[in-house]
Write an enzyme that holds these catalytic residues in place. Sequence first.
Site, PDB file in Angstrom:
ATOM      1  N   CYS A  34       0.902  -1.238  -0.086  1.00 56.05           N
ATOM      2  CA  CYS A  34      -0.156   0.172   0.048  1.00 56.05           C
ATOM      3  C   CYS A  34       0.858   1.350   0.014  1.00 56.05           C
ATOM      4  CB  CYS A  34      -1.092  -0.073   1.181  1.00 56.05           C
ATOM      5  SG  CYS A  34       0.047   0.139   2.778  1.00 56.05           S
ATOM      6  N   CYS A 103      -2.652  -2.919   8.411  1.00 52.16           N
ATOM      7  CA  CYS A 103      -2.436  -1.492   9.141  1.00 52.16           C
ATOM      8  C   CYS A 103      -2.060  -1.645  10.674  1.00 52.16           C
ATOM      9  CB  CYS A 103      -3.541  -0.303   9.034  1.00 52.16           C
ATOM     10  SG  CYS A 103      -4.404  -0.693   7.318  1.00 52.16           S
TER      11      CYS A 103
END
Length: 131
Positions: A34, A103
């Site tokens: 990402c 995350c």
Amino acid sequence: MPYSEKVMDHFANPRNVGEIADADGIGEVGNSKCGDIMKMYIKVDDNTISDVKFKTFGCGAAIATSSMATELIKGKSLDEALQLTNKAVMEALDGLPPVKVHCSVLAEEAIKAAVSDYYQKRGVDPAPLLP
Ligand code: FES
């Protein structure tokens, strides 16, 4: 709404944002898929994390997990900080959607990197200390 109220709160009002100029340990990690980057700064007094700040160039969940992770290790011992898992960060935030689990992994890794940096700067190999 895929995000819990706690996630939205920590995204909108992140705790401990910033840098520590004379940090005792700094950890920077990124996710190549990402492209998000997380940087953690810690201040250590007597084996305890007396202050922690972060800067995250990333998605809302990365900001929320960084914020919660700093809250969870502030005032804790270095050992306790190394034990912090991404699962514990997610639980403290009342969960994350499956696509956002990575995350929280970044937050765990950033803390481990900052504590490892602290040990390395003092000539201690952190590898045996890592869980
Ligand atoms: Fe990669 Fe959130 S999308 S850290």
